[in-house]
Design a protein around this motif. Structure first.
Motif, PDB file in Angstrom:
ATOM      1  N   ARG A 106       0.857  -1.366   0.308  1.00 19.81           N
ATOM      2  CA  ARG A 106      -0.164   0.241   0.373  1.00 19.81           C
ATOM      3  C   ARG A 106       1.042   1.084   0.005  1.00 19.81           C
ATOM      4  N   HIS A 107       0.419   1.888  -0.566  1.00 18.49           N
ATOM      5  CA  HIS A 107       1.549   2.946  -0.894  1.00 18.49           C
ATOM      6  C   HIS A 107       2.949   3.350  -1.563  1.00 18.49           C
ATOM      7  N   HIS A 115      -4.375  -1.994 -10.354  1.00 15.76           N
ATOM      8  CA  HIS A 115      -2.939  -1.881  -9.187  1.00 15.76           C
ATOM      9  C   HIS A 115      -4.059  -2.199  -7.360  1.00 15.76           C
ATOM     10  N   HIS A 116      -2.545  -2.402  -7.600  1.00 20.70           N
ATOM     11  CA  HIS A 116      -2.920  -3.295  -5.898  1.00 20.70           C
ATOM     12  C   HIS A 116      -3.679  -2.201  -4.356  1.00 20.70           C
ATOM     13  N   LEU A 117      -4.485  -3.525  -4.533  1.00 16.81           N
ATOM     14  CA  LEU A 117      -5.040  -2.072  -2.994  1.00 16.81           C
ATOM     15  C   LEU A 117      -4.279  -3.304  -1.892  1.00 16.81           C
ATOM     16  N   ASN A 118      -4.214  -3.976  -1.606  1.00 15.98           N
ATOM     17  CA  ASN A 118      -3.974  -4.719  -0.439  1.00 15.98           C
ATOM     18  C   ASN A 118      -4.017  -6.148  -0.681  1.00 15.98           C
ATOM     19  N   GLY A 158      -7.785  -5.534  -5.487  1.00 14.86           N
ATOM     20  CA  GLY A 158      -7.403  -4.676  -6.522  1.00 14.86           C
ATOM     21  C   GLY A 158      -8.037  -3.666  -7.170  1.00 14.86           C
ATOM     22  N   HIS A 159      -7.942  -2.673  -8.183  1.00 11.49           N
ATOM     23  CA  HIS A 159      -8.466  -2.021  -8.756  1.00 11.49           C
ATOM     24  C   HIS A 159      -8.265  -1.912  -9.797  1.00 11.49           C
ATOM     25  N   ARG A 177     -13.574  -2.365  -9.012  1.00 11.53           N
ATOM     26  CA  ARG A 177     -12.474  -3.464  -7.573  1.00 11.53           C
ATOM     27  C   ARG A 177     -13.056  -4.753  -8.143  1.00 11.53           C
ATOM     28  N   TRP A 204     -13.617  -1.499   1.757  1.00 14.59           N
ATOM     29  CA  TRP A 204     -13.404  -2.208   0.358  1.00 14.59           C
ATOM     30  C   TRP A 204     -14.505  -3.295   0.397  1.00 14.59           C
TER      31      TRP A 204
END
Length: 354
Positions: free
Chosen positions: A16-17, A103-106, A123-124, A146, A339
């Motif tokens: 993340r980030h 994009h990987h969120l967790n 993911g997104h 998502r 989410w």
């Protein structure tokens, strides 16, 4: 302070980030992973890398290396039962959305090299519909949705997966009608329904009571949370679990901010199947840059009714909603962000089946 005690386990990649992990050489392995290719440092790194290789770099053949030949994938639309079906589905999706980005969120996880690893990947994706898809001819429109993919892997190969995409958000962004799309799915020859046997909402003549599980583990905490809110319908207990300014990103592109709006969102979902029973099927967690995230795979089973998230659907049909929720906790131990991934088109298709 967290409301549960985290088990001791090896440190793994945090995503993340941060920029894409595999743009830099792999570090020394930080987690025992017998049977996995040497470039993967840990189970999170494995999931992120193979996802980007397959979907971003178009290394479709890597699926043969990372999925079991007889893998099983569950979704709202049926069961995939071989790696060749995974290959075919990937090719079809990339043809329909050729400029897709992920994009990987967790990535939450549990397990080990002996019993296998369980991962819950949030993911997104963003993409443009430039080819024919399961919804029909290309629309030329761009969609941002998502998804959640829960996988069990061992010896470098995924053998079981549960896949949930927010197709409700996708079809709306493509300018399509959700009910038209659901009817198309229901009429397709490959659509596979399941036999449901939901429990009654009563225990004999009495309403259901509280769970007796230990709430000081991540698994017990999550099961109590979902049972209290969804099965006991105690939405007045939301302040016990959620921060006052919490935000929930839900299926269909819905967003609820604040306790009142979150409670109304849950009511809107329950209104689509007012007799529903919530079953928690798996819980795992991650320790991320911005806090602990608990991932819960769940299924809501009941009878369809018009007026909730399913809109003006046929009533009285047995339906289920497969979902995955990732819950990020703040420093006080309350849920700051959730989410909640579900696919209302897949549930609608069940209601539209003859």
């Amino acid at each position: 302070m967290l409301p549960f005690t985290l088990p001791e386990r090896p440190p793994v990649t945090r995503i993340r980030h941060r920029a894409r992990r595999h743009d830099t050489p792999a570090d020394a392995r930080t987690q025992p992973m017998a049977g996995f290719e040497p470039q993967f440092t840990d189970i999170v790194d494995y999931i992120v890398r193979i996802t980007d290789e397959i979907w971003m770099d178009r290394a479709i053949g890597r699926i043969y290396d990372t999925y079991d030949a007889s893998c099983v994938i569950f979704s709202h639309y049926g069961v995939t039962r071989s790696v060749e079906e995974v290959i075919a589905g990937t090719v079809t999706t990339l043809n329909a959305f050729p400029d897709g980005e992920i994009h990987h969120l967790n990535v939450a996880w549990s397990g080990d090299e002996s019993s296998g690893f369980y991962t819950s990947h949030l993911g997104h994706s963003r993409s443009t519909n430039l080819g024919r898809s399961g919804w029909g001819p290309a629309t030329g429109r761009r969609a941002s949705i998502r998804f959640a993919a829960d996988c069990i892997s061992r010896d470098n190969r995924i053998h079981t997966e549960w896949l949930v995409r927010d197709n409700g958000a996708q079809v709306r962004q493509l300018g399509l009608d959700p009910h038209d799309c659901a009817r198309r799915v229901a009429a397709s020859p490959g659509f596979e329904t399941v036999l449901l046997a939901p429990e009654t909402r009563l225990e004999g003549q009495a309403p259901r009571g509280a769970l007796t599980l230990d709430p000081t583990t991540p698994d017990g905490w999550a099961r109590h949370l979902f049972h209290n809110l969804w099965n006991l319908r105690r939405l007045d207990w939301l302040p016990n679990h959620y921060a006052p300014d919490a935000t929930v990103h839900a299926g269909g592109g819905r967003v609820a901010s604040g306790l009142r709006a979150i409670g109304q969102l849950l009511i809107h979902i329950l209104a689509a199947m007012p007799d529903a029973i919530m079953r928690v099927q798996h819980v795992c967690h991650s320790e991320e840059t911005d806090g602990v995230i608990v991932a819960v795979r769940w299924v809501l089973e009941g009878s369809s009714k018009a007026g909730g998230v399913l809109g003006d659907c046929p009533e009285g049909k047995p339906v289920f909603m497969l979902g995955v929720s990732h819950l990020r906790l703040d420093a006080s131990g309350k849920i700051a962000e959730e989410w909640m991934i579900f696919d209302e088109i897949g549930t609608l298709a069940q209601a539209w089946c003859a």
